[in-house]
Design a protein around this motif. Structure first.
Motif, PDB file in Angstrom:
ATOM      1  N   ASP A 282      -6.254   9.373   5.694  1.00  0.00           N
ATOM      2  CA  ASP A 282      -6.098  10.447   4.557  1.00  0.00           C
ATOM      3  C   ASP A 282      -5.453  10.086   3.421  1.00  0.00           C
ATOM      4  N   PHE A 283      -4.210   9.428   3.705  1.00  0.00           N
ATOM      5  CA  PHE A 283      -3.399   8.794   2.595  1.00  0.00           C
ATOM      6  C   PHE A 283      -4.145   7.836   1.747  1.00  0.00           C
ATOM      7  N   THR A 284      -4.859   6.937   2.547  1.00  0.00           N
ATOM      8  CA  THR A 284      -5.632   5.824   1.814  1.00  0.00           C
ATOM      9  C   THR A 284      -6.777   6.487   0.993  1.00  0.00           C
ATOM     10  N   ARG A 285      -7.355   7.540   1.449  1.00  0.00           N
ATOM     11  CA  ARG A 285      -8.385   8.167   0.883  1.00  0.00           C
ATOM     12  C   ARG A 285      -7.971   8.941  -0.356  1.00  0.00           C
ATOM     13  N   CYS A 286      -6.893   9.561  -0.377  1.00  0.00           N
ATOM     14  CA  CYS A 286      -6.267  10.379  -1.350  1.00  0.00           C
ATOM     15  C   CYS A 286      -5.883   9.242  -2.465  1.00  0.00           C
ATOM     16  N   LEU A 287      -4.899   8.284  -2.176  1.00  0.00           N
ATOM     17  CA  LEU A 287      -4.428   7.052  -3.316  1.00  0.00           C
ATOM     18  C   LEU A 287      -5.528   6.396  -3.978  1.00  0.00           C
ATOM     19  N   VAL A 288      -6.374   5.908  -3.086  1.00  0.00           N
ATOM     20  CA  VAL A 288      -7.506   5.397  -3.620  1.00  0.00           C
ATOM     21  C   VAL A 288      -8.295   5.978  -4.550  1.00  0.00           C
ATOM     22  N   LEU A 289      -8.788   7.473  -4.066  1.00  0.00           N
ATOM     23  CA  LEU A 289      -9.582   8.062  -4.953  1.00  0.00           C
ATOM     24  C   LEU A 289      -8.881   8.423  -6.331  1.00  0.00           C
ATOM     25  N   ILE A 327      -0.966   0.416  -3.251  1.00  0.00           N
ATOM     26  CA  ILE A 327      -0.019   1.139  -2.363  1.00  0.00           C
ATOM     27  C   ILE A 327      -0.963   1.897  -1.392  1.00  0.00           C
ATOM     28  N   GLY A 328      -2.224   2.447  -1.873  1.00  0.00           N
ATOM     29  CA  GLY A 328      -3.014   3.258  -0.914  1.00  0.00           C
ATOM     30  C   GLY A 328      -3.742   2.496   0.223  1.00  0.00           C
ATOM     31  N   LEU A 329      -3.802   1.324  -0.049  1.00  0.00           N
ATOM     32  CA  LEU A 329      -4.400   0.420   1.100  1.00  0.00           C
ATOM     33  C   LEU A 329      -3.533   0.309   2.091  1.00  0.00           C
ATOM     34  N   LEU A 330      -2.223   0.460   1.934  1.00  0.00           N
ATOM     35  CA  LEU A 330      -1.433   0.542   3.194  1.00  0.00           C
ATOM     36  C   LEU A 330      -1.529  -1.061   3.892  1.00  0.00           C
ATOM     37  N   SER A 334      -1.017  -6.046  -0.256  1.00  0.00           N
ATOM     38  CA  SER A 334      -1.269  -5.286  -1.493  1.00  0.00           C
ATOM     39  C   SER A 334      -0.185  -4.755  -2.211  1.00  0.00           C
ATOM     40  N   THR A 335       0.773  -4.251  -1.328  1.00  0.00           N
ATOM     41  CA  THR A 335       2.005  -3.586  -1.998  1.00  0.00           C
ATOM     42  C   THR A 335       2.782  -4.543  -2.461  1.00  0.00           C
ATOM     43  N   ALA A 336       3.003  -5.661  -2.020  1.00  0.00           N
ATOM     44  CA  ALA A 336       3.810  -6.747  -2.477  1.00  0.00           C
ATOM     45  C   ALA A 336       2.828  -7.172  -3.818  1.00  0.00           C
ATOM     46  N   THR A 407      -3.246  -8.435  -4.944  1.00  0.00           N
ATOM     47  CA  THR A 407      -4.125  -6.965  -4.615  1.00  0.00           C
ATOM     48  C   THR A 407      -5.541  -7.111  -4.473  1.00  0.00           C
ATOM     49  N   GLU A 408      -6.211  -7.843  -5.459  1.00  0.00           N
ATOM     50  CA  GLU A 408      -7.554  -7.712  -5.433  1.00  0.00           C
ATOM     51  C   GLU A 408      -8.314  -8.438  -4.029  1.00  0.00           C
ATOM     52  N   GLU A 409      -7.333  -9.368  -3.449  1.00  0.00           N
ATOM     53  CA  GLU A 409      -7.915 -10.004  -2.126  1.00  0.00           C
ATOM     54  C   GLU A 409      -7.631  -8.966  -1.102  1.00  0.00           C
TER      55      GLU A 409
END
Length: 582
Positions: A282-289, A327-330, A334-336, A407-409
């Motif tokens: 749910d966090f990923t869906r929220c942040l990515v969208l 950051i939404g990818l958790l 990706s965060t780094a 992050t793209e990778e």
């Protein structure tokens, strides 16, 4: 070393207090010197703490440690992400104070210290926000930096537009702060704790999340996303940037907006990341969208602008969306990557605003069309602006390219396409400005209609229009771009960022063939977008099909409040499946 953590906040607070106390007797040069010395000292201290950062390094201010498992004191955390951001905040503060050395018009007697004092207050609030380990004091520091930013935005109180922009900024961000405070109150009512880690542990002990946990997350995240200028909470940012003094824009777009992204990541990691918090999907869906929507809308609005400060503000919104996606990818890598991207972006965006300030103070305009070919005499500024535009587009070997590629990778093909498109459009818009304003490329644009925000007939921020560009106004953007280059070229730096976010060694930020290719591709696409726009010429008005989007950005506070309410409801809708499933 953790015992020195409070000094990172206390030093700029004491410096601001000293400037206020002595403001009536200090000449402007002395006030600037004191502020610069305090900012440099804070930077050195933050860098030392970064060198000794550790996940368990905490300091209870005043010795108010927990008793029987209950803590009411102020706790500061000395981990690498927090101390790293405190160092970045302090470095940009030094850059801003150096850039604005005796920068503004003559001020009334007794107010010479007001600007540097407010800058130090903003620095203290931002450093406290990234270092604090409890939610309530995060809110306190959130408000401290917000109040200082409101005052700095409306620093030129004699201009009605500056006051209006500061009021819009203040009202929307205050609503976000109230939402955050209500979310903190709900969490305290449930757990009896204010420390982030302790709240998270208490929620995990309670079992699966319920409606109260959802409501608390939505309210806390709303306030942080307002600060991050995420869609649909973003309307205040272009209005504030259009009227704020250029050095203030350097701080706001360079690091303050990104602190909202950091806050979302930190609160999820420590409070809502466990089994008793928000489910990961749910966090990923929220942040990515939300991030994708923010990135696309910001890029589109950026392309439509001819007011240079608004153009750069929408570019910040677009890149904020990319940071939220990362950051939404958790995923630690990706965060780094986002952290490294933020560092490179900070240098490039602050440098772009610094060069824009030179244009404003030389020609009394920030209108892309009005400045067509006029700045050809400013060759050093032209080079700096063009390089910064390329950095924004993701040109290797700068830190933006390395962070973006990492992050793209992690994001896969769809994420790569999004990052590529947004980097190309925003970088292309800035390259178009560089080509048109500094190099005189393309036909002279048509005269604008009454409906277009142009940025012409602006008042210079210096005492008088610049005949020659002072050395600090050239050295600061050059050093900022050098920092963005170092972030991408120094392997030890990227490796340290990877360790800070627990990224596996093989996935930590490092140059790969894919990251180089995507960086070069986004740069080429940005140059192509700029060339196509210049070849066709610039219309007097933006394209008609973008009229609905432009009407949404009405400048009316009531409309922005309505969008704030809608955005809060949208956050709730995106996270609701976690509660229903539990």
């Amino acid at each position: 070393m953790s015992r020195l953590l409070p000094l990172v906040v206390v030093l700029p607070l004491l410096g601001a207090a000293l400037l206020v106390a002595l403001g009536r007797v200090l000449p402007r040069v002395a006030a600037d010197a004191i502020a610069a010395a305090v900012a440099v000292a804070t930077t050195v201290l933050a860098a030392l703490l970064l060198g000794h950062a550790a996940p368990g390094a905490v300091e209870w201010v005043g010795g108010w440690e927990p008793v029987h498992g209950r803590g009411v004191g102020i706790v500061l955390s000395g981990d690498a992400p927090g101390t790293g951001l405190a160092t970045l905040v302090s470095l940009l503060t030094v850059a801003v104070l150096a850039y604005s050395w005796r920068y503004f018009d003559e001020v009334p007697h007794g107010t010479a210290a007001s600007f540097p004092a407010l800058v130090l207050l903003l620095q203290a609030g931002m450093c406290g926000f990234v270092l604090t380990g409890d939610l309530f004091n995060a809110f306190v520091f959130f408000e401290l930096m917000s109040v200082a930013a409101y005052a700095l935005t409306g620093h030129r109180v004699e201009e009605p537009r500056a006051v209006q922009g500061a009021l819009t900024f203040g009202l929307v961000n205050s609503l976000g702060a109230y939402a955050t405070l209500m979310g903190i109150a709900l969490l305290y009512a449930r757990t009896g704790e204010l420390g982030m880690a302790r709240i998270g542990a208490a929620l995990d002990a309670d079992g699966p999340p319920d409606a109260l946990v959802l409501a608390a997350f939505v309210l806390v995240a709303t306030g942080l996303l307002v600060k991050a200028a995420a869609v649909p909470f973003h309307f205040w940012l272009p209005d504030a940037h259009a009227v704020a003094p250029t050095p203030v824009c350097m701080l706001m777009s360079g690091v303050m907006v990104e602190l909202g992204v950091y806050g979302v990541w930190r609160v999820h990691e420590r409070v809502f990341g466990g089994p008793g918090g928000l489910p990961a999907q749910d966090f990923t869906r929220c942040l990515v969208l939300l991030g994708a929507l923010t990135a696309l809308l910001g890029a589109l609005m950026c392309w439509q602008q001819r007011h240079l400060k608004r153009l750069l503000a929408y570019s910040t919104i677009a890149h904020t969306g990319l940071f939220l996606v990362g950051i939404g990818l958790l995923r630690p890598e990706s965060t780094a990557g986002v952290a490294l991207y933020v560092l490179g972006h900070a240098g490039a965006k602050a440098a772009l605003f610094a060069c824009t300030g030179v244009l404003l103070d030389r020609y009394g305009s920030v209108d892309e069309h009005e400045l067509h070919g006029r700045a050809g005499e400013l060759r050093p500024v032209a080079v700096l602006y063009t390089v910064a535009a390329l950095v924004l587009a993701g040109l290797p070997p700068f830190g933006t390219a390395l962070g973006k590629g990492t992050t793209e990778e992690a994001a896969g093909a769809a994420g790569t396409a999004l990052f590529l498109a947004v980097s190309a459009v925003t970088g292309g818009a800035v390259l178009r400005v560089a080509a048109r304003v500094f190099w005189g490329v393309g036909p002279r644009p048509e005269r604008a209609g009454a409906a277009t925000t142009t940025g012409g007939d602006e008042e210079p921020e210096t005492r008088e229009r610049l005949r020659r560009v002072p050395l600090p106004m050239l050295a600061v953007p050059a050093l900022l771009l050098a920092g963005a280059l170092a972030a991408g070229l120094v392997p030890a730096f990227a490796a340290a960022v990877g360790r800070a976010f627990d990224a596996p060694a093989a996935l930590a930020p490092h140059w790969t063939a894919a990251s180089v290719v995507t960086g070069l591709l986004s740069t080429v696409c940005a140059a192509g977008c700029a060339a196509l726009s210049l070849r066709r010429g610039a219309p007097a008005e933006p394209y008609a099909w973008t009229a609905p989007l432009r009407r949404l950005h009405s400048g009316h506070i009531g409309d922005y409040v309505a969008w704030f309410v809608l955005g809060t409801a949208l956050l709730g809708a995106l996270t609701l499946p976690g509660v229903l499933g539990g």
